[in-house]
Design a protein around this motif. Sequence first.
Motif, PDB file in Angstrom:
ATOM      1  N   VAL A 118      40.478  33.737 -27.287  1.00 19.45           N
ATOM      2  CA  VAL A 118      41.165  33.777 -28.577  1.00 19.45           C
ATOM      3  C   VAL A 118      41.160  35.230 -29.048  1.00 19.45           C
ATOM      4  CG1 VAL A 118      41.143  33.028 -30.988  1.00 19.45           C
ATOM      5  CG2 VAL A 118      40.561  31.405 -29.166  1.00 19.45           C
ATOM      6  N   TRP A 127      40.949  34.825 -14.169  1.00 22.54           N
ATOM      7  CA  TRP A 127      40.704  33.595 -13.429  1.00 22.54           C
ATOM      8  C   TRP A 127      39.399  33.738 -12.650  1.00 22.54           C
ATOM      9  CZ3 TRP A 127      44.247  29.337 -12.712  1.00 22.54           C
ATOM     10  CH2 TRP A 127      45.435  29.462 -13.443  1.00 22.54           C
ATOM     11  N   PRO A 163      48.273  24.323 -19.713  1.00 22.81           N
ATOM     12  CA  PRO A 163      47.566  23.050 -19.821  1.00 22.81           C
ATOM     13  C   PRO A 163      47.942  22.083 -18.702  1.00 22.81           C
ATOM     14  CG  PRO A 163      48.385  23.726 -21.962  1.00 22.81           C
ATOM     15  CD  PRO A 163      48.990  24.663 -20.958  1.00 22.81           C
ATOM     16  N   CYS A 202      49.499  32.682 -17.110  1.00 22.67           N
ATOM     17  CA  CYS A 202      48.921  32.740 -18.454  1.00 22.67           C
ATOM     18  C   CYS A 202      49.753  31.872 -19.379  1.00 22.67           C
ATOM     19  CB  CYS A 202      48.897  34.191 -18.957  1.00 22.67           C
ATOM     20  SG  CYS A 202      48.127  34.417 -20.588  1.00 22.67           S
ATOM     21  N   MET A 239      45.759  32.270 -28.627  1.00 22.32           N
ATOM     22  CA  MET A 239      44.894  31.732 -27.583  1.00 22.32           C
ATOM     23  C   MET A 239      45.599  31.931 -26.252  1.00 22.32           C
ATOM     24  SD  MET A 239      43.167  27.954 -27.012  1.00 22.32           S
ATOM     25  CE  MET A 239      41.772  28.314 -28.080  1.00 22.32           C
ATOM     26  N   ALA A 240      44.912  32.604 -25.335  1.00 23.21           N
ATOM     27  CA  ALA A 240      45.433  32.826 -23.989  1.00 23.21           C
ATOM     28  C   ALA A 240      44.586  32.023 -23.017  1.00 23.21           C
ATOM     29  CB  ALA A 240      45.380  34.315 -23.642  1.00 23.21           C
ATOM     30  N   MET A 241      45.251  31.290 -22.122  1.00 21.06           N
ATOM     31  CA  MET A 241      44.539  30.387 -21.220  1.00 21.06           C
ATOM     32  C   MET A 241      45.454  30.058 -20.052  1.00 21.06           C
ATOM     33  SD  MET A 241      44.742  27.017 -23.642  1.00 21.06           S
ATOM     34  CE  MET A 241      46.318  26.395 -24.216  1.00 21.06           C
ATOM     35  N   MET A 299      44.532  38.446 -18.688  1.00 16.00           N
ATOM     36  CA  MET A 299      44.290  37.057 -18.327  1.00 16.00           C
ATOM     37  C   MET A 299      43.388  37.045 -17.096  1.00 16.00           C
ATOM     38  SD  MET A 299      44.737  33.856 -18.861  1.00 16.00           S
ATOM     39  CE  MET A 299      44.191  32.450 -17.900  1.00 16.00           C
ATOM     40  N   PRO A 312      41.127  29.010 -14.735  1.00 13.08           N
ATOM     41  CA  PRO A 312      41.558  29.976 -15.744  1.00 13.08           C
ATOM     42  C   PRO A 312      40.524  30.087 -16.863  1.00 13.08           C
ATOM     43  CG  PRO A 312      42.732  27.913 -16.046  1.00 13.08           C
ATOM     44  CD  PRO A 312      41.916  27.762 -14.793  1.00 13.08           C
ATOM     45  N   ALA A 370      39.757  31.069 -20.791  1.00 13.08           N
ATOM     46  CA  ALA A 370      40.493  31.077 -22.057  1.00 13.08           C
ATOM     47  C   ALA A 370      39.888  32.089 -23.019  1.00 13.08           C
ATOM     48  CB  ALA A 370      40.481  29.683 -22.689  1.00 13.08           C
TER      49      ALA A 370
END
Length: 253
Positions: A133, A147, A120, A164, A115-117, A145, A129, A131
């Motif tokens: 998977v 935005w 947190p 990221c 998972m790239a996001m 990544m 951002p 997200a």
Amino acid sequence: MSAVELECYPTVEPGVTPPEIVPGRQPRAWMDAFHARHAYRCLPMNMANTSGWEILCPMAFTAEWNGGIHQDDIKLQTDTPHPHFSRFAKSHFSHGVVTMHTGYMFKTPPGWSMMAMGAPNHVKDGIQPLAGVVETDWLPFPFTMNWLFTRPGKVRFEKGEPFCFITLIQDKFLHEIQPVIRRLDSNPELAHQYGVWEKHRTEFNQRIFRNDPEATKEAWQRYYFKGEYPEEVAPAREDHINKRRLKEPKWRR
């Protein structure tokens, strides 16, 4: 348990250093600004902040969006000229989306996806951002990544700021999970535990409201932080984790 490897293959040109990858860091500027740093009492947020790895901006830059839908409606500018900036960040998808390249192709063990996001609880005004998977257990090419501007204006990314955040999930079996809604009284033990916790919580809040000196000194109940139940329910959990320290990446051939 044998070690599980997350393989990170740089995709930058030879001689170019890829963006730095570091274990997720707990501090957040807005949490530091809270009175007595109260926000750090929220263990779920602390754990989220450290449950993955940050990929850091290799340079500082400003992104500006005029609200248009075209690629050239986003302007990207570094503080000082950087020879590799155009390969790192660009307006690829248009429509107010800034695309950044991680500089890596990732490979995960069978059954594990990535998972790239955004990092947190790392808040940025004016941009969000996105997200994703990714099935990195088989994918032979990198991902980006992205935005999304939430309104026209300028935003800054500082050098060393996470652009990221990556973490691993075993998502192959999610479709087999069946959410079920049940009455709480159908689980007497759980209902009892909840009732005891609610009683303690109510009494503690009442003591705080009355400025009870002991409750004021204690400031907050630490049941979850310490992995404990109210004393008459059950002993503390031995498998509880309240601090996570992930491994630093290592260079190998």
